[in-house]
Write a protein that holds these residues in place. Structure first.
Motif, PDB file in Angstrom:
ATOM      1  N   THR A  29      44.924  36.421  36.633  1.00 49.51           N
ATOM      2  CA  THR A  29      46.480  35.966  37.009  1.00 49.51           C
ATOM      3  C   THR A  29      46.164  34.647  37.802  1.00 49.51           C
ATOM      4  OG1 THR A  29      47.475  38.033  36.578  1.00 49.51           O
ATOM      5  CG2 THR A  29      48.554  36.280  37.864  1.00 49.51           C
ATOM      6  N   LYS A  30      45.383  34.648  38.632  1.00 45.59           N
ATOM      7  CA  LYS A  30      45.136  33.504  39.676  1.00 45.59           C
ATOM      8  C   LYS A  30      44.091  32.516  39.004  1.00 45.59           C
ATOM      9  CE  LYS A  30      45.762  36.324  43.668  1.00 45.59           C
ATOM     10  NZ  LYS A  30      45.499  36.691  45.069  1.00 45.59           N
TER      11      LYS A  30
ATOM     12  N   SER B 206      44.036  40.777  38.407  1.00 47.75           N
ATOM     13  CA  SER B 206      44.107  39.734  39.646  1.00 47.75           C
ATOM     14  C   SER B 206      43.598  38.619  39.175  1.00 47.75           C
ATOM     15  CB  SER B 206      43.950  40.498  40.737  1.00 47.75           C
ATOM     16  OG  SER B 206      44.798  41.547  41.004  1.00 47.75           O
TER      17      SER B 206
END
Length: 504
Positions: A116-117, A113
């Motif tokens: 990805t961010k 996560s």
């Protein structure tokens, strides 16, 4: 035709080779996983390598070697953490596994996560979780092949050590083999195999590739080397057939491989020659039928001693239907144990001996359960029925030896010889017994009623304490009784005789 065209494509060939290697490697290694009851650890490692994959990606991007190294290190850390928690706390092994692998998996999800961010990098979790064998690159294929070759080579070289630590760790320790070292070595091989399987089936389904082929092989053989070969074949079949079916049906290959493996397991579960459900069902049915046939034979003997034989009397005694009794009578006739014509039933000489052997088994077990286990007389018959059919005659001879070769059972009935012959026991009236002699009360209905009023039941075991001119004293269990000689002269006693001394 479309399938043949597809599998000629380069990507399909790579996928087929990678699937074959994964199926064979996981099948071989899985044998040790299930024999060591490590299925849950295999599942844990498959999830716990995710943080290592993330770290490897963060350090070197899409480098296959970096991701591979990170995953293996993560798997080894997981194995050590599980062992450390188990040894240094009161937490059970399965709880330790659950705590560590969920924690590691959660760290991996957080890492993905974050990547990805914050970094703007897209990592497809679906491929990681369920695999994407059709996307295998040449580098992935080489890595899978090298891992597979290395794992198989290690198992061949260290087979002796894995064998002894799997089946008898105590002997392994006495031989100087470190069971802990072999455990972590197996964890290392397991981590390698999981990494090799990532692209094919993903972390969710890799445990199926480890467990299902090995479990299938376990149902088919009891020998480890043969089990490994069968497991490898089943793993190969699951992987390749699953891929081909997925191509034809245009569905996900990873889950399809798992389904094909489960299908193979289902076939083994049903049709395995030794452990299959159908074989066991037929074997149990045959055993039950053999017991029923023996019960009919014994019932014929018992009824013929008191009444004229008929199907109705056998039916009333056993509770079988007439058609079933007739079928069993025909079986007994074919074995030359009974004569059965026009509803006329009689035992042959051979049948009489076989029936008395069954009676012998029953009465010996009644005697054993009464004398050695202290079972009450009311429960003897039902319990003896369970043993008389299933244990071999050699074992029954040992029971007779332990009991001291008794001639009568707890009810006073004679115990036939090993040849099926019946020798009537010695009978004497109570007033003629001397001190320390033992016997079983065998009173008629009228006398039994009189004794019952005195608290004495027929078929009770007694031991004479004293015999005087006017009375006789005896013990039944923990109670003592004293009766006059006139009454004692009316009570028939079946003597309990032994050829060898009792060892009570």
């Amino acid at each position: 035709m479309e399938l043949f065209e597809t599998i000629q494509q380069e990507y399909a060939i790579r996928a087929l080779i990678a699937s074959s290697i994964v199926g064979i490697t996981c099948g071989i290694l899985g044998c040790f996983v299930i024999l060591r009851v490590m299925a849950l650890i295999g599942d844990a490692l498959s999830h716990a390598i995710l943080p290592g994959v993330v770290v490897g990606f963060m350090l070197a991007g899409h480098s296959t070697l970096a991701i591979f190294t990170g995953a293996v290190v993560s798997g080894l850390i997981t194995a050590m953490l599980i062992t450390w928690i188990q040894r240094n706390s009161k937490t059970k092994e399965d709880s330790s596994i659950g705590i560590v692998f969920t924690g590691m998996f959660a760290l991996g999800i957080i890492g993905i996560s974050w990547l990805t961010k914050k970094q703007g990098i897209h990592l497809d979790m679906k491929d990681f979780l369920f695999g994407n064998v059709l996307g295998v690159s040449n580098n992935d294929l080489w890595l899978t092949a090298l891992i597979g070759l290395f794992v198989i080579l290690c198992i061949v070289v260290f087979f002796r050590y894995l064998f002894i630590t799997t089946f008898d760790p105590v002997i392994a320790i006495t031989m100087g083999i470190s069971t802990a070292t072999m455990h972590y070595f197996l964890m290392f091989l397991l981590s390698l195999s999981i990494v090799a399987s990532l692209q094919s089936v993903g972390v969710i389904l890799v445990v199926a590739m480890l467990i299902v082929p090995a479990s299938t092989a376990y149902l088919l053989t009891d020998k480890l080397k043969i089990m490994i070969i069968i497991s490898a074949i089943v793993g190969f079949f699951s992987a390749t057939s699953g891929l081909l079916v997925a191509i034809v049906l245009e569905i996900a290959p990873g889950p399809t491989m798992t389904i094909m493996g489960v299908f193979a397991f289902g076939l083994a579960l049903l049709f395995s020659p030794k452990k299959g459900y159908i074989i066991n069902y037929l074997r149990e049915k045959k055993r039950k039928q053999a017991i029923d046939v023996e019960d009919v034979l014994k019932a014929i003997l018992q009824i013929s001693e008191r009444n004229q034989l008929s199907l109705t009397l056998i039916k009333e005694k056993l509770g079988f239907s007439e058609s079933k009794i007739e079928r069993y009578l025909r079986k007994l006739r074919n074995k030359e144990l009974v004569e059965y014509n026009n509803n006329t039933i009689s035992l042959t000489e051979k049948g009489n001996k076989e029936a008395n052997k069954l009676v012998r088994a029953h009465r010996l077990w009644e005697t054993y359960l009464s004398d050695k286990l202290g079972l009450s007389y009311e429960n003897l018959h039902e319990q003896a029925e369970k043993y008389e059919h299933v244990l071999p005659s050699e074992f029954l001879d040992e029971v007779e030896e332990v009991l001291g070769h008794p001639t009568v059972d707890p009810h006073g009935s004679p115990i036939p010889t090993t040849e099926g012959e019946v020798i009537e026991p010695s009978t004497i009236t109570l007033n003629n017994l001397g001190p320390d002699q033992m016997g079983i009360i065998n009173a008629d209905q009228e006398l039994a009623s009189e004794l019952w009023k005195m608290g004495i039941s027929s078929h009770s075991h007694l031991k004479v304490i004293d015999n005087t001119n006017n009375s006789i004293s005896f013990a039944i269990g923990n109670y003592s009784y004293k009766i006059d000689k006139e009454l004692a002269s009316k009570i028939n006693i079946t003597l309990i005789e032994y050829k060898l001394a009792r060892q009570d």
